[in-house]
Design a protein around this motif. Structure first.
Motif, mmCIF file in Angstrom:
data_model
loop_
_atom_site.group_PDB
_atom_site.id
_atom_site.type_symbol
_atom_site.label_atom_id
_atom_site.label_comp_id
_atom_site.label_asym_id
_atom_site.label_seq_id
_atom_site.Cartn_x
_atom_site.Cartn_y
_atom_site.Cartn_z
ATOM 1 N N GLY A 155 15.506 1.006 0.144
ATOM 2 C CA GLY A 155 15.414 1.529 -1.212
ATOM 3 C C GLY A 155 16.496 0.972 -2.122
ATOM 4 O O GLY A 155 16.246 0.691 -3.304
ATOM 5 N N PHE A 156 17.706 0.770 -1.571
ATOM 6 C CA PHE A 156 18.808 0.207 -2.361
ATOM 7 C C PHE A 156 18.493 -1.224 -2.794
ATOM 8 O O PHE A 156 18.755 -1.611 -3.942
ATOM 9 N N VAL A 157 17.939 -2.014 -1.870
ATOM 10 C CA VAL A 157 17.595 -3.396 -2.191
ATOM 11 C C VAL A 157 16.536 -3.442 -3.298
ATOM 12 O O VAL A 157 16.642 -4.227 -4.252
ATOM 13 N N ILE A 158 15.507 -2.598 -3.177
ATOM 14 C CA ILE A 158 14.460 -2.561 -4.208
ATOM 15 C C ILE A 158 15.045 -2.124 -5.543
ATOM 16 O O ILE A 158 14.706 -2.678 -6.597
ATOM 17 N N GLY A 205 0.799 -1.220 0.000
ATOM 18 C CA GLY A 205 0.000 0.000 0.000
ATOM 19 C C GLY A 205 0.830 1.268 0.000
ATOM 20 O O GLY A 205 2.058 1.247 -0.071
ATOM 21 N N GLY A 206 0.141 2.401 0.072
ATOM 22 C CA GLY A 206 0.802 3.689 0.177
ATOM 23 C C GLY A 206 1.784 3.973 -0.940
ATOM 24 O O GLY A 206 1.474 3.832 -2.124
ATOM 25 N N ALA A 207 3.008 4.347 -0.541
ATOM 26 C CA ALA A 207 4.041 4.723 -1.509
ATOM 27 C C ALA A 207 4.455 3.551 -2.385
ATOM 28 O O ALA A 207 4.959 3.767 -3.484
ATOM 29 N N ASN A 208 4.245 2.305 -1.906
ATOM 30 C CA ASN A 208 4.560 1.145 -2.747
ATOM 31 C C ASN A 208 3.761 1.184 -4.035
ATOM 32 O O ASN A 208 4.261 0.867 -5.119
ATOM 33 N N ILE A 209 2.495 1.572 -3.935
ATOM 34 C CA ILE A 209 1.625 1.676 -5.110
ATOM 35 C C ILE A 209 2.147 2.743 -6.057
ATOM 36 O O ILE A 209 2.246 2.532 -7.271
ATOM 37 N N LEU A 210 2.509 3.886 -5.499
ATOM 38 C CA LEU A 210 3.020 4.983 -6.326
ATOM 39 C C LEU A 210 4.339 4.589 -6.986
ATOM 40 O O LEU A 210 4.593 4.960 -8.140
ATOM 41 N N ALA A 211 5.178 3.837 -6.267
ATOM 42 C CA ALA A 211 6.476 3.429 -6.813
ATOM 43 C C ALA A 211 6.299 2.520 -8.024
ATOM 44 O O ALA A 211 6.966 2.693 -9.055
ATOM 45 N N LEU A 212 5.400 1.556 -7.929
ATOM 46 C CA LEU A 212 5.168 0.646 -9.048
ATOM 47 C C LEU A 212 4.482 1.351 -10.212
ATOM 48 O O LEU A 212 4.781 1.078 -11.376
ATOM 49 N N PHE A 213 3.567 2.271 -9.895
ATOM 50 C CA PHE A 213 2.901 3.033 -10.955
ATOM 51 C C PHE A 213 3.901 3.901 -11.702
ATOM 52 O O PHE A 213 3.883 3.965 -12.949
ATOM 53 N N ALA A 214 4.795 4.578 -10.960
ATOM 54 C CA ALA A 214 5.794 5.444 -11.587
ATOM 55 C C ALA A 214 6.757 4.643 -12.456
ATOM 56 O O ALA A 214 7.198 5.112 -13.505
ATOM 57 N N ILE A 273 11.662 -6.426 -11.267
ATOM 58 C CA ILE A 273 10.350 -5.887 -10.908
ATOM 59 C C ILE A 273 9.648 -5.359 -12.153
ATOM 60 O O ILE A 273 8.452 -5.596 -12.373
ATOM 61 N N ALA A 274 10.394 -4.639 -12.985
ATOM 62 C CA ALA A 274 9.823 -4.093 -14.224
ATOM 63 C C ALA A 274 9.345 -5.206 -15.143
ATOM 64 O O ALA A 274 8.305 -5.091 -15.797
ATOM 65 N N LEU A 275 10.094 -6.302 -15.192
ATOM 66 C CA LEU A 275 9.743 -7.422 -16.059
ATOM 67 C C LEU A 275 8.367 -7.969 -15.743
ATOM 68 O O LEU A 275 7.608 -8.334 -16.639
ATOM 69 N N HIS A 276 8.029 -7.972 -14.462
ATOM 70 C CA HIS A 276 6.758 -8.559 -14.038
ATOM 71 C C HIS A 276 5.655 -7.528 -13.829
ATOM 72 O O HIS A 276 4.550 -7.895 -13.427
#
Length: 206
Positions: free
Chosen positions: A175-178, A123-132, A185-188
């Motif tokens: 953030g570094f790990v992600i 949730g939260g910023a995780n959603i925005l991160a994947l959307f961006a 992540i982009a692939l999926h």
């Protein structure tokens, strides 16, 4: 079924990271950290504030990311809440802030990366991160860190400067790990045809 198992694994790993951060008295980023900070100033419980803050993110997710992603995110948030609530069953212990920030940040980042690679988030910023990342190709680790950094800054008044520094260190490591897994992540999460999408376990093994 394999995807569900990966999501459960991701939530379990992330919950371990959150518990390590909690027992080292390091502030968690994201909407959870923001809710905790607001609960000190508002006459509302953490659970109520956490639920209210996530509503607009869920609505955004539904319209921009689809109902499947939103449903898995709500399920992941619920599972994480359940797992972290089992903390009272553990013996009381305290970890040094430095060790907790590094270890908790690494483990939480790994758990989030697994969730991201399986079309879920917390949730939260995780959603925005994947959307961006999907919309603009932005690094999800950097987007997540930016939001978490603002949350930690807002919490420094209540936790103190030294704890705030360790909290910044923790979210930077997460953030570094992600960011390390951003290609996978982009692939999926890119809308690609099913015929060219590799299975998750093949992607992780590369």
């Amino acid at each position: 079924m394999r995807k569900v198992l990966w999501i459960i694994l991701g939530c379990t790993i992330a919950s371990i990271g959150v518990l390590i951060l909690r027992h080292s008295h390091v502030v968690t980023g994201g909407t959870a950290g923001l809710s905790l900070s607001l609960s000190y100033a508002l006459p509302l419980s953490f659970a109520v504030i956490f639920f209210l803050i996530n509503i607009p993110f869920y609505l955004f997710s539904f319209f921009q990311m689809g109902w499947k992603f939103t449903a898995t995110t709500i399920g992941s948030v619920s599972l994480l809440s359940l797992l972290t609530s089992l903390d009272h069953l553990l013996p009381s212990f305290t970890l040094p802030s430095l060790m907790g920030a590094v270890t908790g940040g690494l483990i939480a980042g790994l758990g989030l990366s697994i969730l991201f690679m399986n079309g879920a988030s917390l949730g939260g910023a995780n959603i925005l991160a994947l959307f961006a990342q999907r919309k603009f190709g932005w690094d999800p680790g950097k987007v997540n860190f930016s939001f978490d950094f603002l949350v930690v800054l807002s919490s420094m008044y209540s936790i103190g400067f030294s704890k705030g520094i360790f909290s910044v260190m923790s979210i930077a490591i997460t953030g570094f790990v992600i960011s390390y897994f951003k290609q996978k992540i982009a692939l999926h999460n890119q809308p690609t045809p099913a015929s060219v999408t590799q299975p998750l376990d093949n992607a992780i093994s590369k």
